[in-house]
Design a protein around this motif. Structure first.
Motif, short mmCIF file in Angstrom:
data_model
loop_
_atom_site.label_atom_id
_atom_site.label_comp_id
_atom_site.label_asym_id
_atom_site.label_seq_id
_atom_site.Cartn_x
_atom_site.Cartn_y
_atom_site.Cartn_z
N VAL A 44 6.49 1.53 0.56
CA VAL A 44 6.45 1.97 -0.84
C VAL A 44 6.01 0.80 -1.72
CG1 VAL A 44 7.84 2.76 -2.79
CG2 VAL A 44 8.12 3.83 -0.54
N ARG A 45 6.54 -0.39 -1.46
CA ARG A 45 6.16 -1.57 -2.25
C ARG A 45 4.66 -1.84 -2.11
NH1 ARG A 45 5.26 -6.90 -2.50
NH2 ARG A 45 5.25 -7.30 -0.26
N GLN A 46 4.15 -1.79 -0.89
CA GLN A 46 2.73 -2.03 -0.68
C GLN A 46 1.88 -0.95 -1.36
OE1 GLN A 46 1.05 -4.60 0.48
NE2 GLN A 46 2.93 -5.70 0.96
N TYR A 47 2.33 0.28 -1.28
CA TYR A 47 1.62 1.39 -1.92
C TYR A 47 1.50 1.14 -3.43
CZ TYR A 47 0.64 6.19 -3.45
OH TYR A 47 0.09 7.31 -4.02
N LEU A 98 -9.98 6.26 0.67
CA LEU A 98 -8.86 5.37 0.33
C LEU A 98 -7.61 6.17 -0.03
CD1 LEU A 98 -10.65 2.62 -1.78
CD2 LEU A 98 -9.44 2.29 0.39
N PHE A 99 -7.80 7.22 -0.82
CA PHE A 99 -6.67 8.05 -1.22
C PHE A 99 -6.02 8.70 0.00
CE2 PHE A 99 -4.92 12.20 -2.52
CZ PHE A 99 -3.92 11.76 -3.37
N ALA A 100 -6.84 9.32 0.84
CA ALA A 100 -6.30 10.00 2.03
C ALA A 100 -5.59 9.02 2.95
CB ALA A 100 -7.42 10.72 2.78
N GLN A 101 -6.19 7.88 3.21
CA GLN A 101 -5.56 6.88 4.07
C GLN A 101 -4.27 6.36 3.46
OE1 GLN A 101 -8.51 3.86 4.76
NE2 GLN A 101 -9.57 5.07 6.32
N GLY A 102 -4.28 6.09 2.18
CA GLY A 102 -3.07 5.60 1.52
C GLY A 102 -1.92 6.59 1.60
N GLN A 103 -2.22 7.85 1.38
CA GLN A 103 -1.17 8.87 1.45
C GLN A 103 -0.64 9.02 2.88
OE1 GLN A 103 -1.16 8.65 -2.06
NE2 GLN A 103 0.01 10.49 -1.62
N HIS A 148 -12.15 -2.15 5.69
CA HIS A 148 -11.45 -1.24 4.80
C HIS A 148 -12.43 -0.26 4.16
CE1 HIS A 148 -7.50 -3.23 4.80
NE2 HIS A 148 -8.18 -4.35 4.93
N ALA A 149 -12.00 0.95 3.98
CA ALA A 149 -12.81 1.96 3.29
C ALA A 149 -13.02 1.51 1.85
CB ALA A 149 -12.11 3.31 3.33
N THR A 150 -14.09 1.99 1.27
CA THR A 150 -14.37 1.65 -0.13
C THR A 150 -14.47 2.87 -1.03
OG1 THR A 150 -16.74 1.57 0.36
CG2 THR A 150 -15.54 -0.52 0.44
N ASP A 151 -14.70 4.05 -0.44
CA ASP A 151 -14.84 5.23 -1.30
C ASP A 151 -13.45 5.77 -1.68
OD1 ASP A 151 -14.50 8.06 0.42
OD2 ASP A 151 -14.96 6.29 1.62
N PRO A 152 -13.32 6.23 -2.90
CA PRO A 152 -12.01 6.65 -3.42
C PRO A 152 -11.34 7.77 -2.63
CG PRO A 152 -13.62 6.53 -5.20
CD PRO A 152 -14.36 6.33 -3.92
N VAL A 153 -12.09 8.71 -2.12
CA VAL A 153 -11.50 9.83 -1.41
C VAL A 153 -10.86 9.36 -0.10
CG1 VAL A 153 -11.99 12.03 -0.25
CG2 VAL A 153 -13.00 11.54 -2.48
N GLY A 187 -3.11 -2.96 1.23
CA GLY A 187 -1.80 -3.53 1.52
C GLY A 187 -1.08 -2.75 2.61
N LEU A 188 -1.19 -1.43 2.55
CA LEU A 188 -0.58 -0.60 3.58
C LEU A 188 -1.23 -0.86 4.94
CD1 LEU A 188 -0.24 2.74 1.61
CD2 LEU A 188 1.64 1.43 2.60
#
Length: 162
Positions: A36-39, A71-76, A64-69, A46-47
């Motif tokens: 959660v802190r890294q997120y 990045l969002f999916a991987q982060g979640q 690391h991915a650079t496109d927002p979609v 960070g994750l």
């Protein structure tokens, strides 16, 4: 149904095993909190840096991915993984409580099977495969689990049916 004993029925090996499950729980709740802190502070990068660094996926070689979609999916997904690991930590506390306070074979079996699935999957999918960095933290959980499942039965009361 299996009957439960009381805390008076728990001898030293089960107490040691229960405290090993509790320590395992602390380690895993920390992973959830760090995720959660890294997120919140490091984002998806960070994750990812929490979960890579092994011989097969060195941090310097990871792209690391650079496109927002993406990045969002991987982060979640990684956030979900980390919080799930934290939830397993809470299960470790519950298993420890069941063993210490209820002399519970059901608690032991939860620790053996459910936590075993969690830890052995992590060990082979992440550590042995070389995805995550090999260090005391990444092998500590499986070692604690193994020690807990080996020692605990020797301190529980005889298995009996109600």
């Amino acid at each position: 149904m299996l009957t439960n004993g009381s805390s008076d029925d728990v001898s030293l090996p089960a107490k040691i095993g229960a405290w090993l499950f509790a320590l395992w729980g602390v380690l895993h709740v920390w992973v959830g909190a760090e995720g959660v802190r890294q997120y919140l502070t490091g984002g998806t990068s960070g994750l990812w840096n929490m979960l890579i660094g092994g011989s097969a996926v060195p941090r310097a070689a990871f792209v690391h991915a650079t496109d927002p979609v993406t990045l969002f999916a991987q982060g979640q997904l990684i956030l979900n993984f980390c919080v799930d690991v934290g939830g397993y930590g809470v299960l470790g506390f519950f298993v420890a409580w069941l063993i210490l306070k209820r002399a519970s074979w059901i608690g032991y079996l939860l620790g053996l099977i459910v936590i075993g699935i969690c830890d052995l999957t992590f060990l082979f999918a992440m550590v042995v495969s070389g995805v995550i960095e090999l260090n005391a933290g990444t092998v500590g959980g499986p070692v604690l689990w193994f020690l807990a499942v080996v020692v605990t039965p020797f301190g529980l009361p005889t298995w009996r049916r109600a």
